[in-house]
Design a protein around this motif. Structure first.
Motif, PDB file in Angstrom:
ATOM      1  N   GLY A  64      30.662  16.439  50.231  1.00  0.00           N
ATOM      2  CA  GLY A  64      31.244  16.782  48.955  1.00  0.00           C
ATOM      3  C   GLY A  64      30.561  16.129  47.772  1.00  0.00           C
ATOM      4  O   GLY A  64      29.598  15.377  47.906  1.00  0.00           O
ATOM      5  N   PRO A  65      31.072  16.411  46.560  1.00  0.00           N
ATOM      6  CA  PRO A  65      30.410  15.968  45.330  1.00  0.00           C
ATOM      7  C   PRO A  65      30.412  14.456  45.130  1.00  0.00           C
ATOM      8  O   PRO A  65      29.612  13.945  44.345  1.00  0.00           O
ATOM      9  CB  PRO A  65      31.215  16.667  44.223  1.00  0.00           C
ATOM     10  CG  PRO A  65      32.544  16.953  44.843  1.00  0.00           C
ATOM     11  CD  PRO A  65      32.270  17.234  46.288  1.00  0.00           C
ATOM     12  N   ASP A  66      31.308  13.719  45.814  1.00  0.00           N
ATOM     13  CA  ASP A  66      31.370  12.269  45.648  1.00  0.00           C
ATOM     14  C   ASP A  66      30.572  11.530  46.722  1.00  0.00           C
ATOM     15  O   ASP A  66      30.779  10.334  46.948  1.00  0.00           O
ATOM     16  CB  ASP A  66      32.825  11.796  45.676  1.00  0.00           C
ATOM     17  CG  ASP A  66      33.642  12.361  44.530  1.00  0.00           C
ATOM     18  OD1 ASP A  66      33.061  12.570  43.446  1.00  0.00           O
ATOM     19  OD2 ASP A  66      34.849  12.596  44.726  1.00  0.00           O
ATOM     20  N   ARG A  67      29.644  12.223  47.384  1.00  0.00           N
ATOM     21  CA  ARG A  67      28.989  11.612  48.533  1.00  0.00           C
ATOM     22  C   ARG A  67      28.155  10.390  48.171  1.00  0.00           C
ATOM     23  O   ARG A  67      28.106   9.427  48.945  1.00  0.00           O
ATOM     24  CB  ARG A  67      28.122  12.652  49.262  1.00  0.00           C
ATOM     25  CG  ARG A  67      26.953  13.231  48.460  1.00  0.00           C
ATOM     26  CD  ARG A  67      26.447  14.516  49.118  1.00  0.00           C
ATOM     27  NE  ARG A  67      25.185  15.028  48.588  1.00  0.00           N
ATOM     28  CZ  ARG A  67      25.064  15.715  47.479  1.00  0.00           C
ATOM     29  NH1 ARG A  67      26.142  15.965  46.735  1.00  0.00           N
ATOM     30  NH2 ARG A  67      23.884  16.168  47.087  1.00  0.00           N
ATOM     31  N   PHE A  68      27.512  10.376  47.023  1.00  0.00           N
ATOM     32  CA  PHE A  68      26.726   9.207  46.621  1.00  0.00           C
ATOM     33  C   PHE A  68      27.628   7.994  46.414  1.00  0.00           C
ATOM     34  O   PHE A  68      27.334   6.892  46.889  1.00  0.00           O
ATOM     35  CB  PHE A  68      25.951   9.506  45.332  1.00  0.00           C
ATOM     36  CG  PHE A  68      24.904  10.567  45.476  1.00  0.00           C
ATOM     37  CD1 PHE A  68      23.632  10.254  45.940  1.00  0.00           C
ATOM     38  CD2 PHE A  68      25.184  11.882  45.131  1.00  0.00           C
ATOM     39  CE1 PHE A  68      22.661  11.233  46.073  1.00  0.00           C
ATOM     40  CE2 PHE A  68      24.223  12.864  45.260  1.00  0.00           C
ATOM     41  CZ  PHE A  68      22.953  12.545  45.729  1.00  0.00           C
TER      42      PHE A  68
END
Length: 448
Positions: A64-68
């Protein structure tokens, strides 16, 4: 002997005890070691250091978009519980190795060479063999949990015995190629490039990097460690990498492009854009390099990348400087290259910088959002981890990440290679096709 599995887990931020033990050894054949190591397997070779690692003391996975951000927070929590022998060289101390998908979330339906590769995955290896830049070689074992110290000691003893007895038995020849399939083919590529050029000329899109895939069926069984060693021999100045998750294929390559290196508050990167071939003679080589330096199209494409990197780093930096633009020569291709150095205002984690820079205009385009939409609309395959950040980070938030170009993903007797080119308003489809073929050569040469 049973293969090492390690203390595999999907890590959430919590309190985890990590113990690491290491011992210096002599005469280890790293390529052969790589073939002996269990899944998940990683390898990293750059700037005088080489790592071959396997098994998992801990695994961080994110989608998902918060993976970093998820990987950064989980890594910080994991490293908070480390206990490391102080006499280990820095290169042999615990690091998390892995990478990210180019796009988050989107996956091809059905069978894909990227099965087993999540949006992000990083592994704290259970065992690694590290060759440092001073030429010393270390076997390092890591374990987690209440008895981590005892387990790390036992694991170290086991693997020192194993690696010291290994001889270099890797195949000297590649597996050979029986069949090649391009996606898209040359006609499809022409339509794709012409559509992108038209989109650039009529709108706000300034540049987009379009990629192709080349799937090859192999004549014989593939030895990934052997291919990795051949890439290392031919491209010693590139970042060589291998990522093989527990349930997927092998993703490997030799990329000339650094995304970011952080050492304290000093960060290094470079713009690498604009390319041509190598000559058959020194005179032809120089002529091609001169043509590249004088090419208005390539200089424009390169300058877009330089300015975008400076813009992406500026919110984090007190100063940014660029070096001279030069020609970077590799075995099959030449690139325009400009080094970029920055001093951070705060102790920003390397993954915060990775997130800020990915994707660079050298693999995405400008403006970034419009370029990414164009890529999704145009490309007929899943990029997976191609052109994505791959590398490592440590407990201090330092690390190095490369851009995973000149790369391929292998499953059994099939390998899918990827290559792309930056498309701007005056791009010629035939020339772009020819340049993409040059970028397949590093992996093709290692397979043939």
């Amino acid at each position: 002997m049973e293969p090492l599995r390690g203390d595999e887990s999907s890590v959430e931020p919590d309190e985890t005890t990590i113990a690491t033990r290491g011992r210096e050894v002599d005469g280890v054949a790293l390529g052969t070691v790589l073939g002996e190591l269990p899944r998940p397997t990683v390898a990293w070779s750059a700037e005088g250091q080489r790592v071959a690692a396997g098994g998992s003391a801990a695994t961080i996975t994110a989608d998902g978009p918060d993976r970093f951000d998820h990987v950064r927070r989980a890594g910080e929590a994991l490293f908070a519980g480390r206990a490391v022998e102080s006499d280990l060289p820095r290169a042999a101390r615990p690091r998390l190795f892995g990478g990210f998908a180019f796009h988050e979330g989107d996956k091809d339906e059905g069978e894909s060479p990227w099965d087993g590769f999540p949006d992000a995955q990083f592994v704290l290896p259970a065992v690694q063999v590290v060759r440092t830049d001073d030429g010393s070689t270390w076997v390092v074992a890591t374990a987690t949990g209440p008895s981590a110290g005892t387990e790390a000691e036992a694991r170290l003893d086991e693997w020192v015995d194993r690696v010291e007895g290994l001889e270099d038995t890797l195949p000297e020849d590649g597996p050979g190629i029986e069949r090649r399939t391009f996606t898209p083919d040359d006609a499809g590529w022409r339509r794709q490039v012409e559509a992108a050029v038209e989109r650039i000329r009529r709108g706000t899109l300034r540049k987009v990097v379009l990629a192709g895939a080349l799937t090859v069926d192999l004549r014989d069984e593939l030895s990934v460690p052997s291919v990795y060693e051949r890439l290392s021999d031919t491209y010693p100045d590139c970042f060589r990498f291998l990522v093989a998750p527990e349930g997927g294929g092998h993703f490997f390559g030799a990329t000339p492009e650094r995304l970011i290196s952080r050492d304290g508050r000093t960060v290094r990167t470079e713009a690498l854009a604009g390319s041509t071939g190598r000559g058959d003679t020194p005179e032809e080589d120089e002529w091609l390099a001169s043509e590249l330096q004088d090419s208005e199209k390539d200089r424009h494409e390169h300058d877009l990348v330089v300015e975008a990197i400076k813009s992406q780093l500026s919110p984090y930096a007190t100063s940014i400087s660029t070096g001279d633009r030069t020609v970077r020569r590799l075995a099959t291709v030449q690139h325009l290259q400009t080094p970029v150095t920055a001093e951070l205002a705060e102790d920003d984690h390397v993954l915060s910088l990775v997130e800020a820079l990915h994707p660079t205009p050298a693999v995405g385009g400008l403006p970034p959002d419009e370029a990414l939409e164009t890529i999704k609309d145009a490309e007929a395959f899943d990029r997976g981890w191609y052109a994505s950040p791959v590398g490592w980070f440590d407990a201090e938030g330092d690390g190095t990440f490369a851009v995973a170009i000149r790369s391929a993903v292998a499953t059994e007797r099939r390998v899918t290679l990827f290559a792309g080119n930056g498309i701007v308003s005056d791009s010629d489809p035939d020339r772009e096709w020819d340049e993409v073929q040059l970028k397949y050569r590093p992996v093709l040469d290692a397979l043939e």
